[in-house]
Every structure is written in structure tokens, then in C-alpha cells.
Scaffold this motif. Structure first.
Motif, PDB file in Angstrom:
ATOM      1  N   SER A 139      38.489  39.789  44.474  1.00  0.00           N
ATOM      2  CA  SER A 139      37.853  40.235  45.584  1.00  0.00           C
ATOM      3  C   SER A 139      38.595  40.352  46.928  1.00  0.00           C
ATOM      4  O   SER A 139      38.057  40.333  48.047  1.00  0.00           O
ATOM      5  CB  SER A 139      36.967  38.668  46.059  1.00  0.00           C
ATOM      6  OG  SER A 139      36.319  38.354  44.875  1.00  0.00           O
ATOM      7  N   LEU A 145      26.300  32.166  40.712  1.00  0.00           N
ATOM      8  CA  LEU A 145      27.736  32.322  40.738  1.00  0.00           C
ATOM      9  C   LEU A 145      28.191  31.526  39.550  1.00  0.00           C
ATOM     10  O   LEU A 145      29.205  32.021  38.710  1.00  0.00           O
ATOM     11  CB  LEU A 145      28.406  31.551  42.003  1.00  0.00           C
ATOM     12  CG  LEU A 145      29.787  32.084  42.522  1.00  0.00           C
ATOM     13  CD1 LEU A 145      29.933  33.622  42.853  1.00  0.00           C
ATOM     14  CD2 LEU A 145      30.268  30.885  43.626  1.00  0.00           C
ATOM     15  N   TYR A 187      27.486  33.832  36.365  1.00  0.00           N
ATOM     16  CA  TYR A 187      28.514  35.092  36.557  1.00  0.00           C
ATOM     17  C   TYR A 187      29.806  34.750  36.222  1.00  0.00           C
ATOM     18  O   TYR A 187      30.453  35.258  35.337  1.00  0.00           O
ATOM     19  CB  TYR A 187      28.811  35.630  38.164  1.00  0.00           C
ATOM     20  CG  TYR A 187      29.539  36.633  38.372  1.00  0.00           C
ATOM     21  CD1 TYR A 187      29.293  37.905  37.858  1.00  0.00           C
ATOM     22  CD2 TYR A 187      31.027  36.337  38.855  1.00  0.00           C
ATOM     23  CE1 TYR A 187      30.222  38.952  37.917  1.00  0.00           C
ATOM     24  CE2 TYR A 187      31.952  37.581  38.649  1.00  0.00           C
ATOM     25  CZ  TYR A 187      31.535  38.516  38.148  1.00  0.00           C
ATOM     26  OH  TYR A 187      32.306  39.870  38.322  1.00  0.00           O
ATOM     27  N   TYR A 188      30.449  33.487  36.433  1.00  0.00           N
ATOM     28  CA  TYR A 188      31.977  33.376  36.047  1.00  0.00           C
ATOM     29  C   TYR A 188      31.957  33.136  34.588  1.00  0.00           C
ATOM     30  O   TYR A 188      32.788  33.172  33.885  1.00  0.00           O
ATOM     31  CB  TYR A 188      32.412  32.329  37.146  1.00  0.00           C
ATOM     32  CG  TYR A 188      33.024  33.044  38.120  1.00  0.00           C
ATOM     33  CD1 TYR A 188      34.205  33.740  38.185  1.00  0.00           C
ATOM     34  CD2 TYR A 188      32.384  33.478  39.580  1.00  0.00           C
ATOM     35  CE1 TYR A 188      34.825  34.720  39.121  1.00  0.00           C
ATOM     36  CE2 TYR A 188      32.786  34.088  40.509  1.00  0.00           C
ATOM     37  CZ  TYR A 188      34.180  34.829  40.079  1.00  0.00           C
ATOM     38  OH  TYR A 188      34.578  35.790  41.090  1.00  0.00           O
ATOM     39  N   SER A 240      33.496  36.175  32.512  1.00  0.00           N
ATOM     40  CA  SER A 240      34.848  35.826  31.806  1.00  0.00           C
ATOM     41  C   SER A 240      34.568  35.916  30.291  1.00  0.00           C
ATOM     42  O   SER A 240      35.747  36.385  29.543  1.00  0.00           O
ATOM     43  CB  SER A 240      35.215  34.470  32.197  1.00  0.00           C
ATOM     44  OG  SER A 240      35.324  34.297  33.908  1.00  0.00           O
ATOM     45  N   GLU A 290      45.424  36.268  37.461  1.00  0.00           N
ATOM     46  CA  GLU A 290      43.989  36.294  37.608  1.00  0.00           C
ATOM     47  C   GLU A 290      43.303  36.755  36.184  1.00  0.00           C
ATOM     48  O   GLU A 290      42.510  36.217  35.574  1.00  0.00           O
ATOM     49  CB  GLU A 290      43.683  37.118  38.376  1.00  0.00           C
ATOM     50  CG  GLU A 290      42.016  37.093  38.863  1.00  0.00           C
ATOM     51  CD  GLU A 290      41.670  35.675  39.157  1.00  0.00           C
ATOM     52  OE1 GLU A 290      42.223  34.949  39.543  1.00  0.00           O
ATOM     53  OE2 GLU A 290      40.477  35.425  38.690  1.00  0.00           O
ATOM     54  N   ARG A 312      40.959  34.461  33.598  1.00  0.00           N
ATOM     55  CA  ARG A 312      39.717  34.860  33.357  1.00  0.00           C
ATOM     56  C   ARG A 312      39.581  34.998  31.771  1.00  0.00           C
ATOM     57  O   ARG A 312      38.456  34.507  31.161  1.00  0.00           O
ATOM     58  CB  ARG A 312      39.140  36.202  33.648  1.00  0.00           C
ATOM     59  CG  ARG A 312      39.320  36.406  35.212  1.00  0.00           C
ATOM     60  CD  ARG A 312      38.224  36.031  36.065  1.00  0.00           C
ATOM     61  NE  ARG A 312      38.460  36.551  37.400  1.00  0.00           N
ATOM     62  CZ  ARG A 312      37.578  37.208  38.100  1.00  0.00           C
ATOM     63  NH1 ARG A 312      36.428  37.767  37.528  1.00  0.00           N
ATOM     64  NH2 ARG A 312      37.927  37.275  39.275  1.00  0.00           N
ATOM     65  N   PRO A 361      41.716  30.009  43.749  1.00  0.00           N
ATOM     66  CA  PRO A 361      40.832  30.810  42.923  1.00  0.00           C
ATOM     67  C   PRO A 361      39.183  30.511  43.228  1.00  0.00           C
ATOM     68  O   PRO A 361      38.500  31.446  43.533  1.00  0.00           O
ATOM     69  CB  PRO A 361      41.126  30.687  41.299  1.00  0.00           C
ATOM     70  CG  PRO A 361      42.567  29.985  41.386  1.00  0.00           C
ATOM     71  CD  PRO A 361      42.724  29.276  42.607  1.00  0.00           C
ATOM     72  N   MET A 362      38.996  29.187  43.221  1.00  0.00           N
ATOM     73  CA  MET A 362      37.619  28.775  43.540  1.00  0.00           C
ATOM     74  C   MET A 362      37.069  29.395  44.943  1.00  0.00           C
ATOM     75  O   MET A 362      35.867  29.795  44.916  1.00  0.00           O
ATOM     76  CB  MET A 362      37.587  27.201  43.423  1.00  0.00           C
ATOM     77  CG  MET A 362      36.104  26.974  42.640  1.00  0.00           C
ATOM     78  SD  MET A 362      35.548  27.673  41.366  1.00  0.00           S
ATOM     79  CE  MET A 362      33.878  27.930  41.897  1.00  0.00           C
ATOM     80  N   TYR A 377      36.210  33.021  44.567  1.00  0.00           N
ATOM     81  CA  TYR A 377      35.176  33.212  43.694  1.00  0.00           C
ATOM     82  C   TYR A 377      33.849  33.066  44.870  1.00  0.00           C
ATOM     83  O   TYR A 377      32.677  33.782  44.260  1.00  0.00           O
ATOM     84  CB  TYR A 377      35.134  32.433  42.545  1.00  0.00           C
ATOM     85  CG  TYR A 377      36.184  32.685  41.485  1.00  0.00           C
ATOM     86  CD1 TYR A 377      37.029  33.378  41.717  1.00  0.00           C
ATOM     87  CD2 TYR A 377      36.278  31.825  40.282  1.00  0.00           C
ATOM     88  CE1 TYR A 377      38.071  33.792  40.662  1.00  0.00           C
ATOM     89  CE2 TYR A 377      37.097  32.010  39.592  1.00  0.00           C
ATOM     90  CZ  TYR A 377      38.038  32.862  39.603  1.00  0.00           C
ATOM     91  OH  TYR A 377      38.898  33.157  38.757  1.00  0.00           O
ATOM     92  N   ASP A 393      31.902  35.502  46.334  1.00  0.00           N
ATOM     93  CA  ASP A 393      30.738  36.749  45.681  1.00  0.00           C
ATOM     94  C   ASP A 393      29.385  36.078  45.270  1.00  0.00           C
ATOM     95  O   ASP A 393      28.535  36.629  44.925  1.00  0.00           O
ATOM     96  CB  ASP A 393      31.302  36.979  44.299  1.00  0.00           C
ATOM     97  CG  ASP A 393      32.747  37.377  44.231  1.00  0.00           C
ATOM     98  OD1 ASP A 393      33.074  37.910  45.384  1.00  0.00           O
ATOM     99  OD2 ASP A 393      33.241  36.950  43.309  1.00  0.00           O
ATOM    100  N   ILE A 411      37.110  25.422  38.127  1.00  0.00           N
ATOM    101  CA  ILE A 411      36.248  26.301  37.676  1.00  0.00           C
ATOM    102  C   ILE A 411      35.232  25.560  36.824  1.00  0.00           C
ATOM    103  O   ILE A 411      33.966  25.722  37.011  1.00  0.00           O
ATOM    104  CB  ILE A 411      36.927  27.383  37.150  1.00  0.00           C
ATOM    105  CG1 ILE A 411      37.759  28.119  38.183  1.00  0.00           C
ATOM    106  CG2 ILE A 411      35.539  28.606  36.817  1.00  0.00           C
ATOM    107  CD1 ILE A 411      38.582  29.308  37.398  1.00  0.00           C
TER     108      ILE A 411
END
Lengths: 487, 96
Positions: free
Chosen positions: A131, A306, A309-310, A314, A354, A358, A418-419, A422, A425, B34
Motif C-alpha cells: 500500500s 479486512l 481480504y487478507y 493471500s 512482502e 503473503r 505489516p499489520m 494492512y 485498506d 496477522i
């Protein structure tokens, strides 16, 4: 006005009237790229010789008095995950550093047919994952409004090229906001068309149930021109939808009286910067003053989008990116023991962090014992998110929300977490999950940094987005402001 | 449900990726955070909800099975890391 600051429709008009030549237009953009791209970093590959040749062909047509088609003589940039025959297409990854596609993506073919002139390939986050455009394996893109800040991602180069006057429009791809968020950060119009509206043949896949090709332009009128040339069914892409493509320039009307604009309350919750919220709410007031009716709508599953989505993006990425094994194309490691080791070494050396993150997340959620808990669960919640949209569009013509919770942030600010990246988005991913269309348009500034307004439309109702966006731009001036880069 | 370093090593193997020890540590931390977040979906009861794979339902739409030109072999091999006599070259798979 400098040619590179003109809208595409203004250039088109001047070409037709023979006030300027296509050769002049292309030269103006090439000069501009030479001057500012060292700072901005929007381009990975330049294709100037072909651009100059194509301009000569267009000028010949003009001198013969032929009518110019859609985008004849208009210079553009193409995101580097969209295949261009004989022009390197790297996805900003070491994995594809030397990859030269043997064919054109359908959108590239269509742009060629409408006379558009490609100047080069636009930088991006590696494999469209990111992003902020800090994940390019080759170089960072900088925001033309403030070179210390990110242009957004993953189509950061596509956005920065248009914002900095290095292209009149550009193509990008949007899997979870990768067009709308950089459009918002760079003060541009950016559209993610409905899933199936634009062919994806030749788009290097990231997440196939979410990916969509779209465009960046300086205003809504330009967007209608670009959509006219790229939209429509393609037999090479079986997910492209069999539905008539309207003439989008016909939807450019200032009259939005009686249109029902939905305000999804969940998109204005905590985490949205006050200045962003204020600009979006002011814009809604303006649309009301122009005769639109605003109604609040409830979309209770927004907060789960969200996570959906992840998981889904992924999982699909881990499957799509399994093809990079160092055998048929792409990077092959020099040091390996056997064929399995060849896959492992090539992938570990060829992909950036990255992308690996994913692939790992996706593989984990698809692995035995976790499939139901994650992947299948996410598919079920996807149904609920889609239902939210179906219900909302029973009551209104389109929805209005912020694009990004913040204005552009500093390069390096979020890259180690990373979080937190994320979370940016949150307002854009629900649209991809449902597959509807959405467009970002400039709606204000905070401390000199652009803010975007997201217009969300029902399936295949891009025309309504263009209509509201066009009317809005007739009553505002944000889209006419250009960054000072290069002065 | 947390993610351990062993989980990361196992998933890396499935993904055909390898990591150094410090990378394992970083990926364990990142993936735990995550996965911790996406566990949010467990708040929802989805017992009777149908899974939705594609956002828009598209009926299978078959084209005529016409013979058309395809890419020629030379073009396809242009990007091959190693090739020989019109084929992709790979390491020995079956020991002789």
C-alpha cells in the motif's frame, strides 16, 4: 499551459484542431520524464522510441484529415504487471527482472487500437502487494506532492506518473485498493471497475477473484474516454462479463438531482483521520446542495472485510505464485542440488519479503487442518459482505466514503509493521470482496496533502460513478491542482 | 491460536521457500499478528451461510472449438532460464 499539465481530453481537442501535434505532445512528456523521474521514480522501463514512432503515425492521420479515435496521440503509462509484447514486464520483482512477454494484454491491445501512446512501464509494489510502493525490488516511488512521502500502492508508479505530468493517464490494477488509494494520495481520479467489466487477459495474476484492471486520470471526463477504450467482453478472459459496454462519455451530466447517495456509517468509524472525515462530509454536503439526497445505510459486516481480504487474497496469491519455479520463465538460482532445491532457491532468492509473507499466510490458511477455519470461513463471510452491498443498493444509487483513513504517510513509517500497513485498506477492500465498482476522486487537502472521496457503485453501474464524479468536479477545483515537483 | 517457529518452518516447506533463523523469527512474529487479527472472523456464526468463491456468478460460456494460431515455440522459449533443442532444460529428475 504546459502540455504535460493538460487533461487528456484537452490534448485530444487540441490535436483535432491542429493546435499541437502528437510529436509535440510526446516530446513534452518525454522531456518532463527526463526532468522529474529521477526524483519521482514512477517508471521502471521507458519505451520512447516506439512512442515517437507512434506519434508520427498519428500526425500523418491528422494531416490527412482523418478523425481521431478515442485516445489517439495521448501518452500513457502502463503498470508493470500488465503484459506488453516485447517490452519488459517485471512486476517490480527480481523474479521477473528479465521477463519479456511474447504477447500483449487485451487492455494494451485496446489502447493501441484507440491510438494511445505508451511511454513506459510504471513502478509498483512487487506483484502488486503493498500500500506504499516501498515493496518494489528496484526502486521506491515518491509522492509528487511531497517527495518524502509514499504515493500509495500498489499502483504507485501509475499514480505518480500522472500526478507529476509524466503521463496523461495510466493503467493500474486494483485487488484491494491498489488504484483508489494511490489515486487518493496523488490527487487523481482512479477507478476500479466492476469485476468482469475490463478484461484481465495479460494481467499477471495476484488474487484472481479480486484483481481488476482500471485507470488513473486527471479528471472524470478523461476517465470516461479511457473506460470507453478498455472496457468490454473479451473471449480470452472467461471472467469478463457478457454485458453491453455503454458510451461512458454520455454519462457526463451535471444534473444529479434526485440521486440517492448512501452514507455507510461503518466507513466513518474510529481510525479515520479528522481531516479526511471532514473533507468527505463536506463533499456530501456539496452533493446535497446540488440536489442529491443523502441517506445513511447500515453495512454491519464492513469490519470483517479486512480479515476476509487478507485470507482470500493471500490464499489465491500462494496458488497463483506457485508457477514461479525457475523452469519455464523467470529467475533461476545458480546454486542448487536437485529439482526441488531449484524451486526453493529460485523462489527464496527471487521473491521479496512482502510476497513471501503473503505466500506463507496463504499456504498456512489453505493447509490441512486450517482450510475450514480460515479459507472456507472467509468465503462464507464474503457472502455476508456482498449481502451488505446488495441491501445498500436497494436503497441508493451509489455510496460515498473515505478512500484511505489517512493522507500519504512518510516513506519508512509503516514498513516494519505489516499489520499497520494492512489496516490502511479498510475502506477499499470490501469493494473487491463484493466485486462492485468504485472510484476515487480528489476532495480536499490537509497540510498540503491530497484527500480522496470514494464513490461506490452497484455491479456494472460505472456510469453513475462518472455522473456523480463529473457533477462534483464541475463544482470543485481540487482536480485542477498540480504538485510543484520539478519547479 | 498462535503460530510457532515450527509452523513457519513447515509452511515454508509447503511453499517451497527457505528462511534463515532470524527470518523465521520475524515471520513467526508477523504471521502470528496477522492470524491473530483474522481470527476476528470467529465472532460470526456462519453455520448456514454459503461460501462465495467468485463475486459474480458467471455461467460457463463455451466458445467454438476453432483452430487458431498459438505462440510459436521459439517465442515461448525466449524467457526460459535454460533451454536445449526446443525444450526447457531442467535438472535430472530420475536417476539413471
Amino acid at each position: 499551459m504546459d502540455i504535460y499539465n493538460m487533461k487528456a481530453h484537452e490534448i485530444k481537442d487540441k490535436l483535432q484542431k491542429k493546435e499541437i501535434s502528437a510529436a509535440q505532445v510526446v516530446k513534452a512528456y518525454i522531456d518532463r520524464i527526463e526532468k522529474v523521474d529521477g526524483k519521482v521514480g514512477a517508471y521502471l522501463e521507458k519505451d520512447f522510441d516506439n512512442a515517437v514512432d507512434k506519434a508520427a503515425v498519428i500526425d500523418k492521420k491528422i494531416s490527412l484529415g482523418e478523425d481521431l479515435q478515442g485516445l489517439a496521440g495521448i501518452p500513457c503509462a502502463i503498470k508493470d504487471n500488465i503484459s506488453t509484447k516485447n517490452v519488459k514486464t517485471t512486476c517490480a520483482s527480481l523474479m521477473l527482472e528479465n521477463y519479456v512477454p511474447p504477447y500483449d494484454a487485451t487492455v494494451v491491445e485496446r489502447l493501441n487500437n484507440s491510438g494511445a501512446i505508451m511511454l513506459g512501464k510504471a513502478n509498483m509494489d512487487e506483484f502488486a502487494m503493498g500500500s506504499s510502493n516501498e515493496n518494489s525490488a528496484f526502486k521506491k516511488v515518491r509522492n509528487p506532492w511531497d517527495l518524502d512521502r509514499v504515493p500509495g500502492g500498489s499502483s504507485g508508479g501509475s499514480a505518480a506518473s500522472v500526478a507529476a505530468g509524466e503521463a496523461a493517464f495510466s493503467l493500474g490494477s486494483d485487488t484491494g485498493g491498489s488504484i483508489r488509494q494511490p489515486a487518493s494520495y496523488c490527487n487523481l481520479v482512479g477507478i476500479k471497475p466492476t469485476y468482469g467489466r475490463v478484461s484481465r487477459y495479460g494481467l499477471i495474476a495476484f488474487a484472481s477473484s479480486l484483481d481488476q484492471i482500471g485507470a488513473f486520470t486527471k479528471d472524470v471526463e478523461d476517465m470516461a474516454l479511457v473506460l470507453n477504450s478498455i472496457a468490454g467482453r473479451d473471449y480470452k478472459d472467461s471472467t469478463s462479463y457478457n454485458i453491453k459496454t455503454p458510451d461512458y462519455t454520455k454519462s457526463l451530466s451535471e444534473d444529479i438531482r434526485g440521486m440517492k447517495i448512501g452514507i455507510p456509517v461503518q466507513y466513518f468509524g474510529e481510525g479515520i483521520d479528522d481531516d479526511v472525515k471532514k473533507s468527505v462530509l463536506d463533499s456530501i454536503e456539496l452533493l446535497k446542495s446540488m440536489g442529491a439526497e443523502a441517506i445513511e445505510v447500515d453495512m454491519p459486516y464492513t469490519e470483517y472485510a479486512l480479515a476476509v481480504y487478507y485470507i482470500l487474497s493471500s490464499a489465491e496469491a500462494s496458488s497463483n505464485l506457485a508457477r514461479y519455479d525457475g523452469i519455464r520463465y523467470g529467475y533461476r538460482s545458480k546454486n542448487y542440488d536437485d529439482s526441488i532445491d531449484l524451486y526453493i532457491k529460485s523462489r527464496s532468492e527471487g521473491f521479496g519479503d512482502e510476497v513471501k509473507r503473503r505466500i506463507m499466510l496463504g499456504t498456512y490458511t489453505l493447509s490441512s487442518g486450517y482450510y475450514d477455519a480460515y479459507y472456507n470461513k472467509a468465503l462464507k463471510v464474503r457472502s455476508l459482505v456482498k449481502k451488505d452491498f446488495e441491501n445498500a443498493f436497494k436503497k441508493c444509487d451509489c455510496l460515498v466514503s473515505p478512500v484511505s483513513p489517512t493522507t500519504p504517510f512518510k516513506i519508512g513509517e509503516k514498513i516494519d509493521d505489516p499489520m499497520s500497513m494492512y489496516m490502511l485498506d479498510v475502506c477499499t477492500v470490501p469493494i473487491n470482496i463484493a466485486g462492485v465498482c468504485a472510484m476515487s476522486i480528489p476532495c480536499g487537502f490537509s497540510n498540503g496533502l491530497p484527500i480522496g472521496l470514494q464513490l461506490i457503485g452497484n455491479y456494472f453501474e460505472e456510469e453513475k460513478l462518472l455522473k456523480v464524479g463529473y457533477a462534483y468536479q464541475k463544482n470543485t477545483n481540487w482536480h485542477n491542482l498540480n504538485p510543484k515537483v520539478g519547479e | 491460536m498462535g503460530i510457532s517457529a515450527d509452523d513457519v518452518k513447515y509452511v515454508a516447506q509447503l511453499s517451497r521457500l527457505e528462511f534463515k533463523e532470524d527470518e523465521i523469527e520475524k515471520f513467526t512474529k508477523d504471521l502470528s499478528s496477522i492470524v491473530g487479527y483474522v481470527n476476528k472472523l470467529n465472532e460470526l456464526d456462519t453455520e448456514d451461510v454459503e461460501a462465495l468463491v467468485n463475486p459474480i456468478y458467471i455461467e460457463n460460456d463455451f466458445r467454438e472449438d476453432d483452430i487458431k494460431d498459438s505462440l510459436d515455440r521459439e517465442n515461448v522459449l525466449l524467457n526460459a532460464p535454460e533451454k536445449e533443442e526446443g525444450y526447457f532444460k531442467v535438472p535430472t529428475v530420475i536417476e539413471g
